[in-house]
Design an enzyme around this catalytic site. Structure first.
Site, PDB file in Angstrom:
ATOM      1  N   ASP A  50      26.850  23.018  49.650  1.00  0.00           N
ATOM      2  CA  ASP A  50      27.412  23.333  48.334  1.00  0.00           C
ATOM      3  C   ASP A  50      26.467  22.700  47.298  1.00  0.00           C
ATOM      4  OD1 ASP A  50      28.860  23.266  45.926  1.00  0.00           O
ATOM      5  OD2 ASP A  50      30.730  22.553  46.779  1.00  0.00           O
ATOM      6  N   ASP A 110      35.544  19.285  53.541  1.00  0.00           N
ATOM      7  CA  ASP A 110      34.526  19.179  52.477  1.00  0.00           C
ATOM      8  C   ASP A 110      34.406  17.711  52.074  1.00  0.00           C
ATOM      9  OD1 ASP A 110      32.799  19.450  50.343  1.00  0.00           O
ATOM     10  OD2 ASP A 110      34.137  20.665  49.105  1.00  0.00           O
ATOM     11  N   LYS A 117      28.512  29.140  44.480  1.00  0.00           N
ATOM     12  CA  LYS A 117      29.303  28.992  43.254  1.00  0.00           C
ATOM     13  C   LYS A 117      28.448  29.545  42.125  1.00  0.00           C
ATOM     14  CE  LYS A 117      31.945  24.888  44.532  1.00  0.00           C
ATOM     15  NZ  LYS A 117      32.050  23.424  44.360  1.00  0.00           N
ATOM     16  N   GLY A 127      35.000  27.260  44.672  1.00  0.00           N
ATOM     17  CA  GLY A 127      35.813  27.217  43.457  1.00  0.00           C
ATOM     18  C   GLY A 127      35.506  25.975  42.641  1.00  0.00           C
ATOM     19  N   LYS A 187      39.725  18.084  51.756  1.00  0.00           N
ATOM     20  CA  LYS A 187      38.722  17.145  51.263  1.00  0.00           C
ATOM     21  C   LYS A 187      38.793  15.889  52.106  1.00  0.00           C
ATOM     22  CE  LYS A 187      37.310  19.358  47.508  1.00  0.00           C
ATOM     23  NZ  LYS A 187      35.892  19.685  47.263  1.00  0.00           N
ATOM     24  N   LYS A 235      40.886  24.386  53.687  1.00  0.00           N
ATOM     25  CA  LYS A 235      39.820  23.393  53.509  1.00  0.00           C
ATOM     26  C   LYS A 235      40.486  22.108  53.050  1.00  0.00           C
ATOM     27  CE  LYS A 235      36.513  22.880  49.696  1.00  0.00           C
ATOM     28  NZ  LYS A 235      35.403  23.557  48.998  1.00  0.00           N
ATOM     29  N   GLU A 282      31.470  20.860  55.048  1.00  0.00           N
ATOM     30  CA  GLU A 282      30.785  21.174  53.795  1.00  0.00           C
ATOM     31  C   GLU A 282      30.191  19.917  53.172  1.00  0.00           C
ATOM     32  OE1 GLU A 282      33.380  23.201  51.040  1.00  0.00           O
ATOM     33  OE2 GLU A 282      31.897  23.214  49.432  1.00  0.00           O
ATOM     34  N   SER A 332      41.703  25.101  48.913  1.00  0.00           N
ATOM     35  CA  SER A 332      41.068  23.798  49.028  1.00  0.00           C
ATOM     36  C   SER A 332      42.096  22.716  48.686  1.00  0.00           C
ATOM     37  CB  SER A 332      39.876  23.738  48.062  1.00  0.00           C
ATOM     38  OG  SER A 332      39.357  22.436  47.985  1.00  0.00           O
TER      39      SER A 332
HETATM   40  O1  LIG Z   1      40.357  25.151  44.261  1.00  0.00           O
HETATM   41  C1  LIG Z   1      39.187  25.143  43.855  1.00  0.00           C
HETATM   42  O2  LIG Z   1      38.845  25.664  42.782  1.00  0.00           O
HETATM   43  C2  LIG Z   1      38.137  24.497  44.711  1.00  0.00           C
HETATM   44  C3  LIG Z   1      38.172  23.046  44.538  1.00  0.00           C
HETATM   45  C4  LIG Z   1      36.994  22.326  45.124  1.00  0.00           C
HETATM   46  O3  LIG Z   1      36.912  22.231  46.325  1.00  0.00           O
HETATM   47  C5  LIG Z   1      36.085  21.714  44.176  1.00  0.00           C
HETATM   48  C6  LIG Z   1      36.584  21.471  42.916  1.00  0.00           C
HETATM   49  C7  LIG Z   1      35.822  20.853  41.940  1.00  0.00           C
HETATM   50  C8  LIG Z   1      34.534  20.490  42.235  1.00  0.00           C
HETATM   51  C9  LIG Z   1      34.010  20.722  43.499  1.00  0.00           C
HETATM   52  C10 LIG Z   1      34.755  21.373  44.465  1.00  0.00           C
HETATM   53  C11 LIG Z   1      34.065  21.661  45.770  1.00  0.00           C
HETATM   54  O4  LIG Z   1      34.157  22.746  46.360  1.00  0.00           O
HETATM   55  O5  LIG Z   1      33.314  20.836  46.222  1.00  0.00           O
HETATM   56 MG   LIG Z   2      32.355  21.654  47.954  1.00  0.00          MG
END
Ligand SMILES: O=C(O)CCC(=O)c1ccccc1C(=O)O
Ligand SMILES: [Mg+2]
Length: 370
Positions: A239, A189, A263, A291, A163, A161, A214, A135
């Site tokens: 999510d 995401d 999660k 994650g 953001k 992925k 996402e 991510s």
């Molecule tokens: O590398 C990771 O742990 C995933 C990071 C990530 O996308 C995330 C990290 C913190 C809070 C929300 C998210 C998410 O998936 O939305």
């Molecule tokens: Mg997410």
């Protein structure tokens, strides 16, 4: 299972990079390491609640409070035979899922160690190797995102992925497609940064053959997501909107998503994660493991749940060395082959804690006894 002692340790782990999302950024990851002692074994898990309530309503402080005042006392005054009993015991406490999951996860680890089997096996996992993705956060420039995509594709990650947020979306996706081609398994995401007013942006994103988008809309919505899904050919992945198996059932029934990100912390534990996994499997909805910038302890839990068969899409569990100079498990969680992690077959989570590293990060400790 006789529980003799529970230790909570709050750790502050500096990240190797600034991780930015549409809701904020993280440079130091706060977590609560939970250790549950019983009958000569110790089980570990971590609370993934963040320092501020921008991903979910929980924070490090609320998780500590709920564990200390409500959850640990319940554990000490009840008969517990299996981790499923913990899930039942915590059910009357509303929400606070990350706090619940941390204690329940440590008891799952303890339980599998007492049985002498891996956590993956205790959960009903079948895989010995899992495919993983990465991510990538919001960066100051599109070029900086491209540089990270290039580096992580080189490490063999099976899903990229990125953001996105309003103003940093179509341009990023277009640039990645132009530079790396249609073949890259790519997704975006949004962490709830959009509304139905942004339908035009969503329709543009829909042109790029993404694996999924996402959580584009509000954290507490499944109605507008169903409307949006009808307008897009790209599957929506939920999510933030999914906190339990009933949320998943309703979202599937409404057509709010085609994929669910599980999660463990967000849904209140491994028992509930399994229920969501099973429901989705019965409805042909693929799942993957999200994650929360975990330490190696949380990563080990993520690996164990991902060994279940309907985790067919690579998750966000990247290697420890991407995040930490030194992880709190010995040798870190590292790729066994490009884009792949091994599922340990030794008892419990299959990783040993690095007490020296924990000593460097710990800022608060408390011990609880019956
Ligand atoms: O590398 C990771 O742990 C995933 C990071 C990530 O996308 C995330 C990290 C913190 C809070 C929300 C998210 C998410 O998936 O939305
Ligand atoms: Mg997410």
């Amino acid at each position: 299972m006789k529980i003799e002692r529970i230790e909570l340790q709050q750790l502050h782990m500096p990240l190797r990079f600034r991780f930015e999302t549409s809701f904020g950024y993280t440079t130091i990851k706060e977590l609560i390491l939970v250790s549950v002692y019983g009958e000569g074994e110790v089980g570990h898990a971590e609370s993934v609640a963040m320092s501020a309530p921008y991903y979910s309503e929980e924070t490090t402080e609320t998780a500590w409070h709920m564990m200390e005042k409500f959850m640990i006392p319940k554990l000490f005054t009840s008969e517990i035979e299996t981790p499923e009993d913990v899930d039942r015991l915590f059910a009357p406490i509303r929400r606070n899922n990350m706090a619940k999951a941390a204690l329940e996860g440590a008891i799952w680890d303890l339980y599998s160690k007492q049985k002498g089997i891996s956590l993956a096996k205790a959960l009903g996992g079948e895989k010995s190797v899992i495919d993983v993705g990465i991510s990538i956060g919001i960066e100051p420039t599109v070029d900086q995102v491209l540089a990270k995509v290039e580096r992580h594709l080189g490490e063999g990650y099976k899903k990229i992925k990125v953001k996105i947020k309003p103003g940093f979306d179509v341009e990023v996706i277009r640039a990645i497609r132009e530079r790396f081609g249609e073949g890259v398994p790519l997704m975006a995401d949004a962490n709830s940064a959009y509304t139905m007013e942004h339908l035009d942006v969503m329709k543009e994103l829909d042109q790029y053959g993404l694996m999924m988008i996402e959580q584009p809309l509000a954290h507490d919505d499944i109605i507008d997501h169903a409307k949006l899904q009808r307008e897009l050919s790209t599957p929506i992945c939920l999510d933030e909107s999914i906190h339990n198996v009933d949320d998943a059932r309703k979202a599937i029934e409404l057509g709010s998503c085609g994929i669910i990100n599980i999660k463990v912390g967000r849904v209140g534990g491994l028992t509930e994660s399994k229920r969501i996994h099973d429901l989705c499997q019965a409805h042909d909805i693929p799942v993957w493991c999200g994650g929360m910038i975990e330490s190696g302890v949380g990563r080990a839990h993520n690996i164990a749940i991902t060994s279940l068969p309907n985790f067919t899409i690579p998750g966000d569990t990247a290697a420890s060395s991407r995040y930490w100079e030194e992880d709190i498990v010995e040798n870190g969680v590292e790729l066994m082959a490009p884009g792949q992690l091994a599922v340990p077959d030794s008892p419990g989570i299959g990783y040993t804690l690095n007490q020296k590293a924990i000593g460097n990060y710990v800022i608060r400790t408390a011990n609880f006894r019956p």
